[in-house]
Design a protein around this motif. Structure first.
Motif, PDB file in Angstrom:
ATOM      1  N   LYS A  67      -0.045  -4.156  -3.980  1.00  0.00           N
ATOM      2  CA  LYS A  67      -1.168  -3.238  -3.736  1.00  0.00           C
ATOM      3  C   LYS A  67      -0.703  -1.782  -3.691  1.00  0.00           C
ATOM      4  N   SER A  68       0.185  -1.432  -4.614  1.00  0.00           N
ATOM      5  CA  SER A  68       0.810  -0.112  -4.597  1.00  0.00           C
ATOM      6  C   SER A  68       0.631   0.611  -5.925  1.00  0.00           C
ATOM      7  N   VAL A  69       0.888   1.909  -5.915  1.00  0.00           N
ATOM      8  CA  VAL A  69       0.679   2.782  -7.071  1.00  0.00           C
ATOM      9  C   VAL A  69       2.002   3.426  -7.459  1.00  0.00           C
ATOM     10  N   ILE A  70       2.343   3.356  -8.741  1.00  0.00           N
ATOM     11  CA  ILE A  70       3.493   4.068  -9.286  1.00  0.00           C
ATOM     12  C   ILE A  70       2.978   4.904 -10.454  1.00  0.00           C
ATOM     13  N   SER A  71       3.066   6.217 -10.320  1.00  0.00           N
ATOM     14  CA  SER A  71       2.422   7.097 -11.299  1.00  0.00           C
ATOM     15  C   SER A  71       3.364   8.197 -11.773  1.00  0.00           C
ATOM     16  N   GLY A  72       3.646   8.200 -13.108  1.00  0.00           N
ATOM     17  CA  GLY A  72       4.349   9.316 -13.724  1.00  0.00           C
ATOM     18  C   GLY A  72       5.859   9.218 -13.722  1.00  0.00           C
ATOM     19  N   PHE A  73       6.437   8.036 -14.039  1.00  0.00           N
ATOM     20  CA  PHE A  73       7.885   7.877 -13.996  1.00  0.00           C
ATOM     21  C   PHE A  73       8.433   7.349 -15.317  1.00  0.00           C
ATOM     22  N   ASN A  74       9.775   7.267 -15.396  1.00  0.00           N
ATOM     23  CA  ASN A  74      10.439   6.960 -16.658  1.00  0.00           C
ATOM     24  C   ASN A  74      11.614   5.999 -16.436  1.00  0.00           C
ATOM     25  N   PRO A  75      11.348   4.669 -16.422  1.00  0.00           N
ATOM     26  CA  PRO A  75      10.060   3.971 -16.386  1.00  0.00           C
ATOM     27  C   PRO A  75       9.618   3.802 -14.934  1.00  0.00           C
ATOM     28  N   ALA A  76       8.768   2.817 -14.658  1.00  0.00           N
ATOM     29  CA  ALA A  76       8.321   2.584 -13.285  1.00  0.00           C
ATOM     30  C   ALA A  76       9.428   1.945 -12.452  1.00  0.00           C
ATOM     31  N   VAL A  77      10.087   0.913 -13.014  1.00  0.00           N
ATOM     32  CA  VAL A  77      11.047   0.114 -12.242  1.00  0.00           C
ATOM     33  C   VAL A  77      12.281  -0.180 -13.085  1.00  0.00           C
ATOM     34  N   ILE A  78      13.453  -0.117 -12.434  1.00  0.00           N
ATOM     35  CA  ILE A  78      14.709  -0.542 -13.049  1.00  0.00           C
ATOM     36  C   ILE A  78      15.356  -1.601 -12.162  1.00  0.00           C
ATOM     37  N   LEU A  79      15.801  -2.708 -12.774  1.00  0.00           N
ATOM     38  CA  LEU A  79      16.578  -3.722 -12.078  1.00  0.00           C
ATOM     39  C   LEU A  79      18.041  -3.550 -12.460  1.00  0.00           C
ATOM     40  N   GLU A  80      18.932  -3.641 -11.485  1.00  0.00           N
ATOM     41  CA  GLU A  80      20.356  -3.483 -11.773  1.00  0.00           C
ATOM     42  C   GLU A  80      20.800  -4.470 -12.851  1.00  0.00           C
ATOM     43  N   ASP A  81      21.727  -4.041 -13.690  1.00  0.00           N
ATOM     44  CA  ASP A  81      22.130  -4.879 -14.824  1.00  0.00           C
ATOM     45  C   ASP A  81      22.883  -6.141 -14.403  1.00  0.00           C
ATOM     46  N   LYS A  82      23.250  -6.257 -13.126  1.00  0.00           N
ATOM     47  CA  LYS A  82      23.860  -7.498 -12.633  1.00  0.00           C
ATOM     48  C   LYS A  82      22.830  -8.599 -12.431  1.00  0.00           C
ATOM     49  N   ILE A  83      21.542  -8.254 -12.462  1.00  0.00           N
ATOM     50  CA  ILE A  83      20.476  -9.225 -12.213  1.00  0.00           C
ATOM     51  C   ILE A  83      20.092  -9.918 -13.517  1.00  0.00           C
ATOM     52  N   SER A  84      20.293 -11.217 -13.579  1.00  0.00           N
ATOM     53  CA  SER A  84      19.882 -11.985 -14.758  1.00  0.00           C
ATOM     54  C   SER A  84      18.378 -12.222 -14.709  1.00  0.00           C
ATOM     55  N   VAL A  85      17.738 -12.119 -15.866  1.00  0.00           N
ATOM     56  CA  VAL A  85      16.294 -12.336 -15.933  1.00  0.00           C
ATOM     57  C   VAL A  85      16.019 -13.826 -16.011  1.00  0.00           C
ATOM     58  N   ASN A 114       0.829  -1.213   0.000  1.00  0.00           N
ATOM     59  CA  ASN A 114       0.000   0.000   0.000  1.00  0.00           C
ATOM     60  C   ASN A 114       0.858   1.256   0.000  1.00  0.00           C
ATOM     61  N   ILE A 115       1.694   1.334  -1.030  1.00  0.00           N
ATOM     62  CA  ILE A 115       2.596   2.455  -1.225  1.00  0.00           C
ATOM     63  C   ILE A 115       2.104   3.283  -2.410  1.00  0.00           C
ATOM     64  N   THR A 116       2.268   4.601  -2.333  1.00  0.00           N
ATOM     65  CA  THR A 116       1.987   5.475  -3.473  1.00  0.00           C
ATOM     66  C   THR A 116       3.228   6.280  -3.794  1.00  0.00           C
ATOM     67  N   PHE A 117       3.754   6.091  -5.017  1.00  0.00           N
ATOM     68  CA  PHE A 117       4.864   6.869  -5.534  1.00  0.00           C
ATOM     69  C   PHE A 117       4.329   7.701  -6.700  1.00  0.00           C
ATOM     70  N   VAL A 118       4.476   9.005  -6.597  1.00  0.00           N
ATOM     71  CA  VAL A 118       3.919   9.864  -7.642  1.00  0.00           C
ATOM     72  C   VAL A 118       4.890  10.991  -7.977  1.00  0.00           C
ATOM     73  N   ASN A 119       5.000  11.280  -9.253  1.00  0.00           N
ATOM     74  CA  ASN A 119       5.808  12.392  -9.740  1.00  0.00           C
ATOM     75  C   ASN A 119       4.860  13.504 -10.163  1.00  0.00           C
ATOM     76  N   ASP A 120       5.117  14.723  -9.695  1.00  0.00           N
ATOM     77  CA  ASP A 120       4.148  15.798  -9.925  1.00  0.00           C
ATOM     78  C   ASP A 120       4.489  16.697 -11.113  1.00  0.00           C
ATOM     79  N   SER A 121       5.077  16.118 -12.157  1.00  0.00           N
ATOM     80  CA  SER A 121       5.385  16.888 -13.369  1.00  0.00           C
ATOM     81  C   SER A 121       4.124  17.484 -13.980  1.00  0.00           C
ATOM     82  N   PRO A 122       4.098  18.795 -14.213  1.00  0.00           N
ATOM     83  CA  PRO A 122       2.949  19.382 -14.908  1.00  0.00           C
ATOM     84  C   PRO A 122       2.926  19.032 -16.391  1.00  0.00           C
TER      85      PRO A 122
END
Length: 441
Positions: free
Chosen positions: A337-355, A302-310
């Motif tokens: 159950k969280s909100v991520i609004s207005g970012f570039n992008p929402a999530v980045i994983l470090e490049d050491k992490i294999s998918v 239940n986290i809200t992350f928001v960027n307030d760019s006009p």
């Protein structure tokens, strides 16, 4: 009877859908930000200091609401003492001497404000700016993943060698109790040091889960707003507002539950070199940590992350908006159950992490609401996120994707005095399909 049963079923289904959507982002039948928070701290007049706090506090001490206190230089609560702060008390950090307050191992702070009478830590300058003073440091006896115990001595370059022990933290007591911070505001902290690093608004190092951390607002921090090094703790109803650096950073084996908490970023305030709402790491340098100890593990609910760019599109083109969440190698994050609004992008994983399945099972995003982001989840320095989209876009994760402005997404986003960052439920269109327009180019 059959029609009546069908009507009841439809009603219950619709009601269930409504309440399931209400569960995303910060919760509350009422706006829990009211009264104790302040989103315009530069307009607050706290008066002039009437008492000075300096050096070491070695015995139980009470700070009273009737006084305004000035933190002169590095102030340490030591010798197992308890610093009690009455509701409504104002404590100012001195700008010239890098005023700061440190609760050392074995000592406690009992700062229990009220919703209508919060405790305020702020700058002593007339015209206040981010990074005016040091901040608050709490050092406890809970574990980190460092070799031996840790030290926060880098924040105190002038600390005599005989006092280095005052900056130590860490141990084996996950139930350690460093006291209470509740209904507390920390404004304009995060001073820059001569070595190029920054104080944080609130640094929690080796803090145990008998410590109470609830309803804490850090605004206009020059460094990180909330910084957690190791420890085992619960953080509830946290607010980070317009921090220059990261809003919430967890490192060195931190075991933490972050619940019902908020970060509001501004592209014109935040550091554009890579600061995030949430940064989850297990180390800065591999040679400094013990891999036989627990890696950082964070549950964020239940986290809200928001960027307030006009003008989000323009701000992204200018490089002012970055990802909301960064997850480093050897760290775990369960965000739901969280909100991520207005970012570039929402999530980045470090490049050491294999998918692969093993790694992605340690990095969970479930029942999320991704809104108006320029792409969702990527590996650092890799624009091809097809595997990640297929994984997290699976219907089993119940993630929702949308693209709507903040004014339509949140109840009262642009209210400068009493904003309300809970979701406008009727604006959410549940979908597990990723909008192609939301993918990073």
């Amino acid at each position: 009877m059959k029609n009546f049963t069908q009507i009841i079923f439809i009603f219950l289904f619709a009601t269930g859908q409504l309440f399931s959507q209400q569960e995303k982002g910060i919760l509350g039948s009422e706006n829990w930000l009211n009264n104790w928070t302040e989103f315009r701290p530069n307009q607050s007049d706290y008066g002039e200091p009437t008492k000075i706090l300096a050096g070491n506090i070695t015995e139980n001490t009470i700070l009273k609401k009737s006084q305004v206190y000035l933190l002169l230089g590095s102030v340490f609560v030591t010798n197992g003492a308890t610093l009690t702060i009455e509701p409504g008390t104002v404590i100012m950090g001195d700008q010239k001497t890098n005023g700061s307050l440190t609760i050392t191992k074995g000592a406690k702070i009992e700062a229990s404000g009220l919703p209508t009478d919060p405790i305020v830590f702020t700058s002593n300058r007339t015209v206040k700016r981010a990074g005016d003073w040091g901040g608050i440091i709490m050092l406890g006896n809970a574990a980190s993943n460092r070799f031996g115990n840790g030290s926060a001595s880098s924040f105190f370059p002038d600390l005599p060698p005989s006092n280095y022990a005052l900056a130590n933290y860490g141990g084996e007591n996950g139930q350690d109790d460093s006291g209470i911070l509740k209904f507390v505001r920390i404004e304009y902290a995060g001073k820059r040091l001569k070595n190029g690093s920054y104080f944080s608004g609130l640094l929690l190092a080796g803090i145990g889960n008998s410590t109470t951390l609830e309803n804490i607002m850090v605004s206009y921090s020059g460094g990180n707003a909330f910084d957690v090094w190791g420890g085992r703790l619960d953080m509830v109803n946290m607010v980070s507002f317009r921090a220059n650096n990261n809003d919430y950073e967890f490192n060195f084996g931190a075991q933490c539950h972050l619940t019902n908490s908020l970060a509001v970023r501004s592209p014109y305030v935040s550091n554009s070199t890579g600061s995030r709402c949430l940064r989850v790491m297990s180390y800065d340098r591999k040679e400094n940590i013990d891999f036989s100890k627990k890696a950082t593990s964070i549950v964020a609910k239940n986290i809200t992350f928001v960027n307030d760019s006009p003008d989000l599109e323009t701000d992204i083109k200018m490089g002012l908006v970055k990802a909301a969440v960064y997850v480093g190698d050897y760290a775990s994050l369960d965000m739901n159950k969280s909100v991520i609004s207005g970012f570039n992008p929402a999530v980045i994983l470090e490049d050491k992490i294999s998918v692969n399945q093993q790694n992605l099972e340690k990095i969970k995003f479930k029942s999320m609401y991704f809104n108006n982001c320029n792409g969702n989840i990527f590996v650092e320095n890799n624009a091809n996120n097809e595997d990640l989209e297929n994984w997290y876009g699976n219907s089993a994760f119940f993630n929702v994707y949308s693209k709507s402005p903040n004014a339509e997404t949140f109840i009262d986003f642009y209210n400068e005095r009493r904003p309300d960052f809970r979701l406008r439920i009727n604006k959410i269109i549940a979908s597990n399909e990723v909008d192609p327009d939301l993918r990073m180019d």
